[in-house]
Write a protein that holds these residues in place. Structure first.
Motif, PDB file in Angstrom:
ATOM      1  N   ARG A  34       9.266  11.150  -1.100  1.00 50.82           N
ATOM      2  CA  ARG A  34       9.939  10.004  -0.502  1.00 50.82           C
ATOM      3  C   ARG A  34      10.840  10.589   0.766  1.00 50.82           C
ATOM      4  O   ARG A  34      11.055   9.997   1.645  1.00 50.82           O
ATOM      5  CB  ARG A  34      10.736   9.569  -1.527  1.00 50.82           C
ATOM      6  N   ALA A  35      11.694  11.601   0.327  1.00 48.30           N
ATOM      7  CA  ALA A  35      12.503  12.168   1.392  1.00 48.30           C
ATOM      8  C   ALA A  35      11.638  12.666   2.974  1.00 48.30           C
ATOM      9  O   ALA A  35      12.038  12.049   3.868  1.00 48.30           O
ATOM     10  CB  ALA A  35      13.148  13.698   1.035  1.00 48.30           C
ATOM     11  N   ALA A  62       3.959   9.652  -8.044  1.00 51.85           N
ATOM     12  CA  ALA A  62       4.731   9.505  -9.117  1.00 51.85           C
ATOM     13  C   ALA A  62       6.298   9.494  -8.992  1.00 51.85           C
ATOM     14  O   ALA A  62       7.055  10.371  -9.159  1.00 51.85           O
ATOM     15  CB  ALA A  62       4.532  10.593  -9.894  1.00 51.85           C
ATOM     16  N   ASP A  63       6.482   8.934  -7.472  1.00 51.83           N
ATOM     17  CA  ASP A  63       7.733   8.691  -7.125  1.00 51.83           C
ATOM     18  C   ASP A  63       8.408  10.033  -6.717  1.00 51.83           C
ATOM     19  O   ASP A  63       9.639  10.382  -6.906  1.00 51.83           O
ATOM     20  CB  ASP A  63       8.870   7.841  -7.893  1.00 51.83           C
ATOM     21  N   ALA A  99      11.218  10.868  12.171  1.00 48.66           N
ATOM     22  CA  ALA A  99      10.061  11.412  13.209  1.00 48.66           C
ATOM     23  C   ALA A  99       9.295  12.463  12.279  1.00 48.66           C
ATOM     24  O   ALA A  99       9.294  13.484  12.158  1.00 48.66           O
ATOM     25  CB  ALA A  99      10.687  12.158  14.457  1.00 48.66           C
ATOM     26  N   ILE A 100       8.263  11.667  11.577  1.00 51.03           N
ATOM     27  CA  ILE A 100       7.266  12.639  10.824  1.00 51.03           C
ATOM     28  C   ILE A 100       6.229  13.162  11.713  1.00 51.03           C
ATOM     29  O   ILE A 100       5.524  12.107  12.365  1.00 51.03           O
ATOM     30  CB  ILE A 100       6.947  11.887   9.528  1.00 51.03           C
ATOM     31  N   ARG A 101       5.728  14.417  11.833  1.00 53.45           N
ATOM     32  CA  ARG A 101       4.908  14.704  12.666  1.00 53.45           C
ATOM     33  C   ARG A 101       3.778  15.400  11.806  1.00 53.45           C
ATOM     34  O   ARG A 101       3.912  16.141  10.968  1.00 53.45           O
ATOM     35  CB  ARG A 101       5.402  15.824  13.463  1.00 53.45           C
ATOM     36  N   LEU A 102       2.545  14.796  12.010  1.00 50.64           N
ATOM     37  CA  LEU A 102       1.132  15.192  11.338  1.00 50.64           C
ATOM     38  C   LEU A 102       0.848  16.354  12.126  1.00 50.64           C
ATOM     39  O   LEU A 102       0.973  16.534  13.286  1.00 50.64           O
ATOM     40  CB  LEU A 102       0.315  14.210  11.152  1.00 50.64           C
ATOM     41  N   LEU A 124       0.706  -1.100  -0.055  1.00 51.25           N
ATOM     42  CA  LEU A 124       0.101  -0.011   0.079  1.00 51.25           C
ATOM     43  C   LEU A 124       0.804   1.316  -0.005  1.00 51.25           C
ATOM     44  O   LEU A 124       0.624   2.262  -0.867  1.00 51.25           O
ATOM     45  CB  LEU A 124      -1.020   0.039   1.290  1.00 51.25           C
ATOM     46  N   ILE A 125       1.889   1.089   0.816  1.00 46.44           N
ATOM     47  CA  ILE A 125       2.706   2.484   1.032  1.00 46.44           C
ATOM     48  C   ILE A 125       3.479   2.631  -0.390  1.00 46.44           C
ATOM     49  O   ILE A 125       3.463   3.598  -0.958  1.00 46.44           O
ATOM     50  CB  ILE A 125       3.714   2.383   2.269  1.00 46.44           C
ATOM     51  N   GLY A 126       4.021   1.555  -0.985  1.00 43.79           N
ATOM     52  CA  GLY A 126       4.464   1.450  -2.144  1.00 43.79           C
ATOM     53  C   GLY A 126       3.624   1.988  -3.319  1.00 43.79           C
ATOM     54  O   GLY A 126       4.235   2.776  -4.153  1.00 43.79           O
TER      55      GLY A 126
END
Length: 116
Positions: A99-100, A93-94, A106-109, A83-85
């Protein structure tokens, strides 16, 4: 992964209880957890849990294995990876910037109330 299974998985994840179930099962690893324990941990009745687990199972995000009298549920990491892929490759679209962002530790929403 194609569009239809991706939509089913995203739809299944788009509910607070089901997301809590997934979080719990991820932490439990490959051994999973019995239905009764999941119900206690996410504070839902057996009938509501059954409903949520069925949707997660139909979406391919959770597997069920009978062990004696118990049904053990486990998170399907390969399906989530697919799913993530799909989201990264097909929908985004890559894009290197997307991607970065995904590779950051630590991704913060933003907070729902806008405070954060």
């Amino acid at each position: 992964m194609d569009r239809s299974p991706a939509l089913a998985a995203l739809s299944a994840l788009a509910h607070e209880t089901r997301l809590d179930i997934v979080r719990l099962l991820v932490r439990r690893g490959r051994r999973g957890a019995p239905a009764g324990e999941i119900a206690r941990m996410v504070s839902v009745s057996a009938s509501r849990l059954s409903f949520h687990l069925r949707l997660l199972e139909q979406a391919g995000l959770v597997t069920a294995t009978r062990e004696g009298r118990q049904v053990i549920y486990a998170f399907d990491r390969a399906r989530m990876g697919a799913l993530i892929g799909y989201l990264l490759s097909d929908c985004c679209a890559d894009d290197p910037e997307v991607r970065a962002c995904c590779s950051q530790a630590a991704i913060r929403l933003p907070a729902e109330d806008g405070a954060g």
